[in-house]
Write an enzyme that holds these catalytic residues in place. Structure first.
Site, PDB file in Angstrom:
ATOM      1  N   LEU A  36       0.153  -4.674  -1.447  1.00  0.00           N
ATOM      2  CA  LEU A  36       0.096  -4.903  -2.900  1.00  0.00           C
ATOM      3  C   LEU A  36       0.849  -3.778  -3.593  1.00  0.00           C
ATOM      4  CD1 LEU A  36      -3.681  -5.498  -3.774  1.00  0.00           C
ATOM      5  CD2 LEU A  36      -1.806  -7.100  -4.220  1.00  0.00           C
ATOM      6  N   HIS A  37       1.861  -4.091  -4.350  1.00  0.00           N
ATOM      7  CA  HIS A  37       2.506  -3.016  -5.117  1.00  0.00           C
ATOM      8  C   HIS A  37       3.184  -3.482  -6.397  1.00  0.00           C
ATOM      9  CE1 HIS A  37       6.165  -4.574  -3.290  1.00  0.00           C
ATOM     10  NE2 HIS A  37       6.847  -3.875  -4.191  1.00  0.00           N
TER      11      HIS A  37
END
Ligand code: UD1
Length: 378
Positions: A206-207
């Site tokens: 997740l980024h």
């Protein structure tokens, strides 16, 4: 002819490695061709940059602009200001940019305004989501590039519909998949992180700013992952942007939080997982080629071919939908996919063949190679 190859951020490195290798292997037929590798320094930490150079066998950059982090305007401006004198000193015929990060658009714009021809690798991808910084970078880079190398024919159609002349578009395949194919054997032979067994864990990344910069959105997504962890261990290599936002969020004990992983261990981890949950762009492509089910936690994707024929399912960020789709995979109902055309490990060869065959028409700055330059003479 002289080529400057630009890389700046983590997802660029696996795209340039095969291009540099393909230039090297054409050394004999083109003795006067020179290639310089420029690292903008957009990513600079060991685990976001140096480890990737080592894993992918990329030589030390000829020049590192060392721009570091900053707001979009600051970072883009710093790259342009640092890249312009490099272009003026080295007078390349071509600047080759890859992907959709700030380094891509900054170097394309700088080169084009100096009259240097620009080639964009991974052109034509569109999410139609202008809140994504990468979409703006893609549109601007493609609008000014002289040669556009695409990964699939949907990208060709996007470019044609935007008025790009068909002679400028070359469907070559996917250089990220070239790297995958070159490295998958070594990646699979590495040990898995402690406690994980092949085929019996999920991988989470997740980024995206849209997912991690809002504490509420991040908490909702991680709530869904906590539910999934009831069924399967989840390994979560955390991007630096996300790491600073995890404080205060309670994670299920079966979620194993790790720092950013380098290329080979991460590829080995994904290749032996049961499924991947991600908001990355490139991982959608890698899972499709590896045949690993992928749930993409975004409302849209610039890589729709991975949903159309690959293993990717766009699940958005509604926690119930994420859990439902993950449960379906764990219950044995993962979709089977096929591999897109020309994702065969030879994209870089095609790109370099086309670049070397381009007419020798001089760009505004071309003055030939300087023997004192630090470039690799290929
Ligand atoms: C960038 C790209 C994104 C890509 C991602 C992969 C743009 C607009 N975005 O986003 O498309 O998917 O890289 O990682 O170009 N940081 C470090 N070490 C580093 C680099 C960054 O700790 O080597 C930290 C800094 O605190 C920085 C934050 O990570 O502020 C975000 O980095 P940045 O380069 O701004 O964007 P990414 O989110 O990494």
């Amino acid at each position: 002819m002289k080529y400057l190859i630009v890389a700046g951020a983590r997802p660029n490195f696996m795209k340039i490695a095969p291009i540099l290798r393909a230039f090297s292997s054409r050394r004999n037929g083109h003795p006067s061709t020179r290639v310089l590798l420029i690292h903008t320094g957009q990513h600079y930490s060991r685990n976001m940059s140096d480890d990737f150079f080592r894993d992918l066998g990329i030589p030390e950059p000829d020049i590192n602009l060392e721009v570091g982090s900053g707001s979009h305007a600051e970072q883009t401006a710093r790259i342009m200001m640092a890249f312009e004198p490099v272009c003026l000193e080295h007078r390349p015929d071509w600047v080759v940019v890859v992907g959709d990060v700030n380094s891509t658009v900054a170097c394309a714009l700088t080169a084009k305004k100096l009259g240097i021809r620009v080639a964009h690798v991974e052109a034509g991808l569109r999410s139609r989501d202008m809140s994504m910084p990468e979409e703006i970078n893609r549109l601007c880079t493609d609008a000014i590039s002289d040669v556009l190398f695409t990964t699939d024919t949907m990208a060709d159609e996007n470019l044609l519909s935007e008025g790009v002349a068909s002679e400028r578009i070359h469907f070559v395949g996917n250089t990220m998949i070239d790297s995958l194919q070159q490295q998958i054997g070594s990646a699979r032979s590495l040990p898995l992180p402690d406690g994980l067994e092949s085929g019996q864990y999920a991988v989470l990344t997740l980024h995206r700013p849209a997912n991690v910069d809002s504490p509420d959105r991040l908490a909702l997504i991680l709530g869904a992952i906590n539910s999934i962890a009831e069924r399967i261990p989840v390994v979560f290599p955390v991007h630096p942007r996300t790491a600073s936002r995890l404080d205060g969020i309670k994670l299920h004990p079966r979620i194993q939080v790790l720092g950013p992983m380098s290329y080979l261990p991460f590829l080995g981890l994904v290749a032996r997982s049961q499924m991947v949950l991600t908001d990355s762009g490139g991982i959608q492509e890698e899972t499709t080629v590896l045949g690993i089910p992928c749930l993409t936690m975004r409302p849209n994707t610039e890589r729709p071919i991975t949903c159309e024929i690959g293993t990717n399912v766009l699940v958005g960020t509604d926690p119930q939908r994420i859990v439902k789709e993950a449960t379906s995979i764990l219950d044995g109902h993962a979709r089977a996919g096929t591999i897109p055309e020309k994702w065969d490990g030879r994209a870089a060869e095609r790109i370099v063949g086309i670049l070397l065959n381009q007419s020798g028409e001089a760009s505004t700055l071309q003055r030939g190679c300087s023997s004192s330059s630090p470039s690799h003479c290929i």
